[in-house]
Design a protein around this motif. Structure first.
Motif, PDB file in Angstrom:
ATOM      1  N   TYR A  33       0.849  -1.192   0.000  1.00  0.00           N
ATOM      2  CA  TYR A  33       0.000   0.000   0.000  1.00  0.00           C
ATOM      3  C   TYR A  33       0.888   1.247   0.000  1.00  0.00           C
ATOM      4  CZ  TYR A  33      -4.433  -2.474   0.857  1.00  0.00           C
ATOM      5  OH  TYR A  33      -5.555  -3.267   0.749  1.00  0.00           O
ATOM      6  N   TYR A  37       3.148  10.743  -5.430  1.00  0.00           N
ATOM      7  CA  TYR A  37       2.496  11.979  -5.829  1.00  0.00           C
ATOM      8  C   TYR A  37       3.528  12.924  -6.436  1.00  0.00           C
ATOM      9  CZ  TYR A  37      -1.113  10.362  -2.585  1.00  0.00           C
ATOM     10  OH  TYR A  37      -2.062   9.618  -1.937  1.00  0.00           O
ATOM     11  N   LEU A  47      -1.896  12.541  -7.686  1.00  0.00           N
ATOM     12  CA  LEU A  47      -1.613  11.116  -7.572  1.00  0.00           C
ATOM     13  C   LEU A  47      -1.052  10.566  -8.870  1.00  0.00           C
ATOM     14  CD1 LEU A  47      -1.951   8.430  -5.903  1.00  0.00           C
ATOM     15  CD2 LEU A  47      -4.176   8.206  -7.061  1.00  0.00           C
ATOM     16  N   GLN A  90       3.915   7.874  -0.176  1.00  0.00           N
ATOM     17  CA  GLN A  90       2.984   7.766   0.960  1.00  0.00           C
ATOM     18  C   GLN A  90       2.700   6.296   1.208  1.00  0.00           C
ATOM     19  OE1 GLN A  90      -1.020   8.074  -0.069  1.00  0.00           O
ATOM     20  NE2 GLN A  90      -1.838   8.247   2.013  1.00  0.00           N
ATOM     21  N   TYR A  92       0.015   3.817   3.025  1.00  0.00           N
ATOM     22  CA  TYR A  92      -1.329   3.871   3.592  1.00  0.00           C
ATOM     23  C   TYR A  92      -1.769   2.506   4.100  1.00  0.00           C
ATOM     24  CZ  TYR A  92      -2.297   2.510  -1.268  1.00  0.00           C
ATOM     25  OH  TYR A  92      -2.295   1.883  -2.486  1.00  0.00           O
ATOM     26  N   GLY A  93      -0.793   1.664   4.366  1.00  0.00           N
ATOM     27  CA  GLY A  93      -1.109   0.325   4.855  1.00  0.00           C
ATOM     28  C   GLY A  93      -1.343   0.263   6.341  1.00  0.00           C
ATOM     29  N   PHE A  99       3.985  10.217   4.924  1.00  0.00           N
ATOM     30  CA  PHE A  99       4.591  10.631   3.670  1.00  0.00           C
ATOM     31  C   PHE A  99       6.112  10.710   3.842  1.00  0.00           C
ATOM     32  CE2 PHE A  99       0.876  11.995   1.228  1.00  0.00           C
ATOM     33  CZ  PHE A  99      -0.076  12.157   2.222  1.00  0.00           C
TER      34      PHE A  99
ATOM     35  N   ILE B  39      -5.270  16.910   4.938  1.00  0.00           N
ATOM     36  CA  ILE B  39      -3.819  16.784   4.876  1.00  0.00           C
ATOM     37  C   ILE B  39      -3.266  18.196   4.880  1.00  0.00           C
ATOM     38  CG2 ILE B  39      -1.875  16.044   3.422  1.00  0.00           C
ATOM     39  CD1 ILE B  39      -3.923  13.859   2.303  1.00  0.00           C
ATOM     40  N   TRP B  49      -0.720  13.856   7.157  1.00  0.00           N
ATOM     41  CA  TRP B  49      -2.121  13.456   7.237  1.00  0.00           C
ATOM     42  C   TRP B  49      -2.665  13.838   8.606  1.00  0.00           C
ATOM     43  CZ3 TRP B  49      -4.070   9.081  10.200  1.00  0.00           C
ATOM     44  CH2 TRP B  49      -5.418   8.786   9.957  1.00  0.00           C
ATOM     45  N   TYR B  61      -7.877   9.454  13.142  1.00  0.00           N
ATOM     46  CA  TYR B  61      -7.033  10.620  13.356  1.00  0.00           C
ATOM     47  C   TYR B  61      -5.569  10.232  13.486  1.00  0.00           C
ATOM     48  CZ  TYR B  61     -11.461  12.955  14.617  1.00  0.00           C
ATOM     49  OH  TYR B  61     -12.737  13.476  14.613  1.00  0.00           O
ATOM     50  N   LEU B 100     -10.023   9.976  -0.321  1.00  0.00           N
ATOM     51  CA  LEU B 100      -9.092   8.861  -0.211  1.00  0.00           C
ATOM     52  C   LEU B 100      -9.815   7.549  -0.483  1.00  0.00           C
ATOM     53  CD1 LEU B 100      -8.428  11.025   2.378  1.00  0.00           C
ATOM     54  CD2 LEU B 100      -6.388   9.601   2.345  1.00  0.00           C
ATOM     55  N   PHE B 103      -8.656   1.720   0.821  1.00  0.00           N
ATOM     56  CA  PHE B 103      -7.731   0.583   0.922  1.00  0.00           C
ATOM     57  C   PHE B 103      -6.763   0.993   2.009  1.00  0.00           C
ATOM     58  CE2 PHE B 103      -8.599  -2.435  -2.396  1.00  0.00           C
ATOM     59  CZ  PHE B 103      -9.321  -1.709  -3.334  1.00  0.00           C
ATOM     60  N   GLY B 104      -6.707   0.234   3.125  1.00  0.00           N
ATOM     61  CA  GLY B 104      -5.899   0.690   4.248  1.00  0.00           C
ATOM     62  C   GLY B 104      -6.408   2.040   4.702  1.00  0.00           C
ATOM     63  N   VAL B 105      -5.473   2.947   4.936  1.00  0.00           N
ATOM     64  CA  VAL B 105      -5.848   4.311   5.330  1.00  0.00           C
ATOM     65  C   VAL B 105      -6.261   5.127   4.109  1.00  0.00           C
ATOM     66  CG1 VAL B 105      -5.083   6.363   6.602  1.00  0.00           C
ATOM     67  CG2 VAL B 105      -4.243   4.114   7.251  1.00  0.00           C
ATOM     68  N   GLY B 106      -5.851   4.662   2.936  1.00  0.00           N
ATOM     69  CA  GLY B 106      -6.314   5.276   1.695  1.00  0.00           C
ATOM     70  C   GLY B 106      -5.291   6.132   0.986  1.00  0.00           C
ATOM     71  N   TRP B 107      -5.353   6.070  -0.348  1.00  0.00           N
ATOM     72  CA  TRP B 107      -4.566   7.002  -1.151  1.00  0.00           C
ATOM     73  C   TRP B 107      -5.459   8.130  -1.628  1.00  0.00           C
ATOM     74  CZ3 TRP B 107      -5.904   2.321  -3.706  1.00  0.00           C
ATOM     75  CH2 TRP B 107      -6.696   2.462  -4.856  1.00  0.00           C
ATOM     76  N   ALA B 108      -4.852   9.309  -1.810  1.00  0.00           N
ATOM     77  CA  ALA B 108      -5.634  10.507  -2.121  1.00  0.00           C
ATOM     78  C   ALA B 108      -5.631  10.766  -3.615  1.00  0.00           C
ATOM     79  CB  ALA B 108      -5.079  11.706  -1.360  1.00  0.00           C
ATOM     80  N   GLY B 109      -6.739  10.393  -4.264  1.00  0.00           N
ATOM     81  CA  GLY B 109      -6.823  10.554  -5.707  1.00  0.00           C
ATOM     82  C   GLY B 109      -7.352  11.902  -6.148  1.00  0.00           C
ATOM     83  N   TRP B 111      -7.867  16.054  -4.782  1.00  0.00           N
ATOM     84  CA  TRP B 111      -7.482  17.059  -3.779  1.00  0.00           C
ATOM     85  C   TRP B 111      -8.191  18.383  -4.056  1.00  0.00           C
ATOM     86  CZ3 TRP B 111      -2.885  16.422  -0.482  1.00  0.00           C
ATOM     87  CH2 TRP B 111      -2.258  15.167  -0.627  1.00  0.00           C
TER      88      TRP B 111
END
Lengths: 108, 121
Positions: A33, A37, A47, A90, A92-93, A99, B39, B49, B61, B100, B103-109, B111
Motif C-alpha cells: 500500500y 504523488y 496522484l 505515501q 497507507y497500509g 509521507f 492533509i 495526514w 485521526y 481517499l 484501501f488501508g488508510v487510503g490514497w488521495a486521488g 485534492w
C-alpha cells in the motif's frame, strides 16, 4: 508509525533522461500500500501511482512504480519538461498514513 | 468531474480553534468506496495526514494531533469539516481536503486546491 525516507533529496537531470527515485520504509508496508504523488509549486499534489505499481487515471506510461516490503521505486523513463517537480511517497497500509520528505527533481 | 473546495478563515489567533469546511461537488460524499480527509503542508515542508472520516461518521485521526482534532461530515450538504483546537504557530500550513480510496488508510486521488491558514496574533 512507519517512517518513509526518500532519496536523493534533489535529483538534477536533463529532459530525455531517466529518473529513478527511491522510497525506503522503516518497516514493511503491508499489501504494498504505497503511493506516489507529484507536486508543482503552488499546486496540490497529484496522484501518480497507487498500490506500488498501478498508474492513476490519466498518468502517462513513462511513469512506473515498483517495489515491495520496505523498498520502492518511482521511475520516469524519459523526462519531459513538465516532470520537473517535487515527488512524495505515501504509505497507507497502517495508521497513521505517512509521507516521505520528498525528492525535488530539477532541470540540470 | 469531482471537485473539492476548502473554505474558512485564513488567519487564526494562537490558542484559538481553526475551522475549515470542504465542499464536494460532482460526486456524492456518501460513497462507500471513499474516505474524506484532511492533509496539511507547512510552508516549504512536506505533507502530514491529519485525519479522515467515512460517510457514516467513523473517524480516523493522526495520533500526533488526535487530542486537538475533530472531523465531522454533513451528508445533506455534501460537506465535511475540520476543527483543530489550541493552535500555535506550528499549525501554520496549507490545508488540503482530499478524497481517499478505501484501501488501508487510503490514497488521495482527488485534492482541493488548498487553503493557507496562518496562526498569528
Amino acid at each position: 508509525e512507519i517512517v518513509l525516507t526518500q532519496s536523493p533529496g534533489t535529483l538534477s537531470l536533463s529532459p530525455g533522461e531517466r529518473a529513478t527515485l527511491s522510497c525506503r520504509a522503516s518497516q514493511s508496508v503491508s499489501s504494498s500500500y504505497l503511493a506516489w504523488y507529484q507536486q508543482k509549486p503552488g499546486q496540490a499534489p497529484r496522484l501518480l501511482i497507487y498500490g506500488a505499481s498501478s498508474r492513476a487515471t490519466g498518468i502517462p506510461d513513462r511513469f512506473s512504480g515498483s517495489g515491495s516490503g520496505t523498498d520502492f521505486t518511482l521511475t520516469i523513463s524519459r523526462l519531459e519538461p513538465e516532470d520537473f517537480a517535487v515527488y512524495y511517497c505515501q504509505q497507507y497500509g497502517s495508521s497513521p498514513c505517512t509521507f516521505g520528505q520528498g525528492t525535488k527533481l530539477e532541470i540540470k | 468531474q469531482l471537485q473539492l473546495q476548502e473554505s474558512g478563515p485564513g488567519l487564526v489567533k494562537p490558542s484559538e480553534t481553526l475551522s475549515l469546511t470542504c465542499t464536494v461537488s460532482g460526486g456524492s460524499i456518501s460513497s462507500s468506496s471513499y474516505y474524506w480527509g484532511w492533509i496539511r503542508q507547512p510552508p516549504g515542508k512536506g505533507l502530514e495526514w491529519i485525519g479522515s472520516i467515512y460517510y457514516s461518521g467513523s473517524t480516523y485521526y493522526n495520533p500526533s494531533l488526535k487530542s486537538r482534532v475533530t472531523i465531522s461530515v454533513d451528508t445533506s450538504k455534501n460537506q465535511f469539516s475540520l476543527k483543530l483546537s489550541s493552535v500555535t504557530a506550528a499549525d501554520t500550513a496549507v490545508y488540503y481536503c482530499a478524497r481517499l480510496r478505501v484501501f488501508g488508510v487510503g490514497w488521495a486521488g482527488n485534492w482541493g486546491q488548498g487553503t493557507l491558514v496562518t496562526v498569528s496574533s
